[in-house]
Scaffold this motif. Structure first.
Motif, short mmCIF file in Angstrom:
data_model
loop_
_atom_site.label_atom_id
_atom_site.label_comp_id
_atom_site.label_asym_id
_atom_site.label_seq_id
_atom_site.Cartn_x
_atom_site.Cartn_y
_atom_site.Cartn_z
N MET A 47 37.71 63.91 -10.31
CA MET A 47 37.30 64.98 -11.22
C MET A 47 35.78 65.08 -11.32
O MET A 47 35.22 66.15 -11.11
N PRO A 48 35.06 63.99 -11.64
CA PRO A 48 33.61 64.05 -11.46
C PRO A 48 33.28 63.81 -10.00
O PRO A 48 34.01 63.11 -9.29
N ALA A 49 32.19 64.38 -9.52
CA ALA A 49 31.80 64.24 -8.11
C ALA A 49 31.03 62.93 -7.93
O ALA A 49 29.82 62.93 -7.69
N LEU A 50 31.75 61.81 -8.02
CA LEU A 50 31.10 60.51 -7.94
C LEU A 50 30.49 60.22 -6.58
O LEU A 50 29.70 59.29 -6.42
N GLY A 51 30.84 61.04 -5.60
CA GLY A 51 30.23 60.91 -4.28
C GLY A 51 28.73 61.16 -4.29
O GLY A 51 28.04 60.89 -3.30
N VAL A 52 28.18 61.66 -5.42
CA VAL A 52 26.72 61.84 -5.51
C VAL A 52 26.00 60.50 -5.47
O VAL A 52 24.76 60.47 -5.38
N GLY A 53 26.75 59.40 -5.52
CA GLY A 53 26.13 58.10 -5.28
C GLY A 53 25.38 58.08 -3.96
O GLY A 53 24.37 57.38 -3.81
N VAL A 54 25.85 58.85 -2.99
CA VAL A 54 25.16 58.96 -1.70
C VAL A 54 23.75 59.53 -1.90
O VAL A 54 22.79 59.10 -1.24
N ALA A 232 21.34 54.03 -15.77
CA ALA A 232 21.46 54.65 -14.45
C ALA A 232 22.90 55.08 -14.18
O ALA A 232 23.14 56.16 -13.62
N SER A 233 23.87 54.26 -14.59
CA SER A 233 25.28 54.61 -14.40
C SER A 233 25.64 55.85 -15.21
O SER A 233 26.37 56.73 -14.74
N PHE A 234 25.13 55.91 -16.43
CA PHE A 234 25.39 57.07 -17.28
C PHE A 234 24.81 58.33 -16.66
O PHE A 234 25.47 59.38 -16.62
N LEU A 235 23.57 58.25 -16.16
CA LEU A 235 22.95 59.42 -15.55
C LEU A 235 23.67 59.83 -14.27
O LEU A 235 23.75 61.02 -13.95
N LEU A 236 24.20 58.85 -13.53
CA LEU A 236 24.99 59.20 -12.35
C LEU A 236 26.25 59.95 -12.75
O LEU A 236 26.63 60.94 -12.09
N LEU A 237 26.89 59.52 -13.83
CA LEU A 237 28.08 60.22 -14.30
C LEU A 237 27.72 61.64 -14.74
O LEU A 237 28.45 62.59 -14.43
N VAL A 238 26.60 61.79 -15.44
CA VAL A 238 26.14 63.12 -15.85
C VAL A 238 25.90 63.99 -14.61
O VAL A 238 26.31 65.16 -14.57
N ALA A 239 25.26 63.42 -13.60
CA ALA A 239 24.98 64.17 -12.38
C ALA A 239 26.27 64.58 -11.68
O ALA A 239 26.38 65.70 -11.16
N SER A 240 27.26 63.69 -11.66
CA SER A 240 28.53 64.00 -10.99
C SER A 240 29.27 65.13 -11.71
O SER A 240 29.93 65.96 -11.07
N ILE A 241 29.18 65.16 -13.03
CA ILE A 241 29.81 66.25 -13.79
C ILE A 241 29.03 67.55 -13.59
O ILE A 241 29.62 68.63 -13.46
#
Length: 365
Positions: A47-54, A232-241
């Motif tokens: 559901m969130p685009a967690l692939g933005v970890g790339v 950083a994890s929180f901001l990654l989640l925000v970015a994925s949403i």
């Protein structure tokens, strides 16, 4: 020396923590992709685009590369081609042997009859580091590629290797021209249609050029707040949403904004002066992140194909996670780490520096 650096190899601990955050997000994203059709809990991971970890990896890579290129040219007494060859040799050996070993194993598994679905064209494109050109039309709907879940993740390595080819030329320009080109790339990316799976989705230079811009001075800004792994994890989640929300409206702009968010995260991590401390679990995962990235998708797909018909999907997922870290540790010990060390010695030989000479701590990876 930065307090959070490893004296032996110049790695910055804060960046390894961010690599750990990024690879865990990518694993979660691909777990949803592999097991989501049969497992509702895994489906929620898509559901969130967690692939933005790339994209976080890309920002770190852009920073590391833009710090290393001028240093290697300086070690080569200012000679452009010697410095460039030292850089190219180092990066090829850093990336190539581990990737090729994994691809050989995928080909062997395919030949043994385990239906990973990887076509030989997929493996060839991954080995030649043009997988982004190979997969882009397939993501766009054309036929000719194999299964998505075997070697498609090599598109990001192709992006990086192509960036490595251009980096010495880009960093040889005057800083203002380098910055201007990077800003032009960001504007072009923001205006381009790049929905997930679309043709231009696999061509993502946003994070890489953000990393270059950081190297031009942003990491020395005194106003940057301290950002830890949790933030950083929180901001990654925000970015994925954010990517999911903006995907249908401005997909190109969403990826550019995500890269900018991660640029802020990376700049803050590098600028933070920490006391020396024992490596935590997230940092150790970050140190293994490249090896983990190489093996995680084919292992998950292979476990699903091997046990999917005889085990509950949740059990297959639980089997795949420790398998990923086990195989990644073996790959790191026997292939990735020796290749990295040999690459350093080769670059030192090309640039004319004594490979046994002790070097000051630096941003590396």
């Amino acid at each position: 020396m930065k307090p959070d650096s490893h004296p032996a190899d110049g790695r910055v601990a804060a960046l390894d923590e961010l690599r750990g955050v990024a690879i865990l997000a990518v694993i979660a994203s691909h777990a949803g992709l592999v097991f989501g059709p049969e497992l509702e809990a895994a489906r929620a991971l898509t559901m969130p685009a967690l692939g933005v970890g790339v994209d976080l990896f890309f920002v770190i890579s852009g920073l590391v590369v833009s710090e290393n290129v001028p240093r290697l040219r300086q070690e080569a007494q200012g000679f452009f081609w010697r410095g460039a060859c030292a850089f190219w040799g180092r990066r090829i050996l850093r990336i190539g042997p581990p990737a090729w070993i994994v691809l050989c194993l995928i080909a062997c598994v395919r030949a043994a009859g385990i239906p990973l679905g990887a076509a030989y064209a997929d493996i060839e494109a991954a080995a030649g580091f043009y997988a982004n050109f190979h997969w882009a039309p397939c993501f766009g709907g054309e036929t000719g590629c194999g299964a998505l879940l075997a070697a498609s993740h090599f598109w990001s390595l192709a992006n990086e290797m192509q960036f490595y080819l251009a980096a010495p030329f880009l960093m040889a320009l005057q800083p203002r021209w380098t910055a201007l080109i990077c800003c032009a790339v960001l504007v072009a990316g923001a205006l381009c249609e790049r929905r997930w799976g679309g043709f231009w989705w696999t061509f993502r230079a946003d994070g890489l050029v953000i990393g270059i811009l950081l190297s031009l001075g942003a990491t020395r800004a005194s106003w940057l707040p301290r950002i830890g792994a949790a933030t950083a994890s929180f901001l990654l989640l925000v970015a994925s949403i954010l990517v999911r929300i903006m995907e249908s409206l401005a997909s190109g702009l969403s990826l550019t904004v995500v890269a900018m968010i991660f640029g802020f995260v990376v700049a803050s991590a590098v600028a933070t002066k920490r006391r020396p401390q024992k490596a935590n679990m997230l940092q150790r995962i970050g140190e293994l992140s490249f090896s983990i990235y190489l093996v995680h998708l084919p292992i998950m797909a292979g476990v699903k194909e091997t046990f999917g018909g005889h085990a509950i999907p949740a059990i297959a997922l639980l089997i795949s996670i420790p398998s990923i870290f086990l195989f990644a540790r073996l790959l790191e010990r026997w292939i990735t780490s020796p290749a990295r060390g040999f690459g350093r010695r080769l670059s030192a030989w090309i640039s004319g520096r004594n490979p046994l000479e002790r070097q000051p701590a630096r941003i590396d990876g």
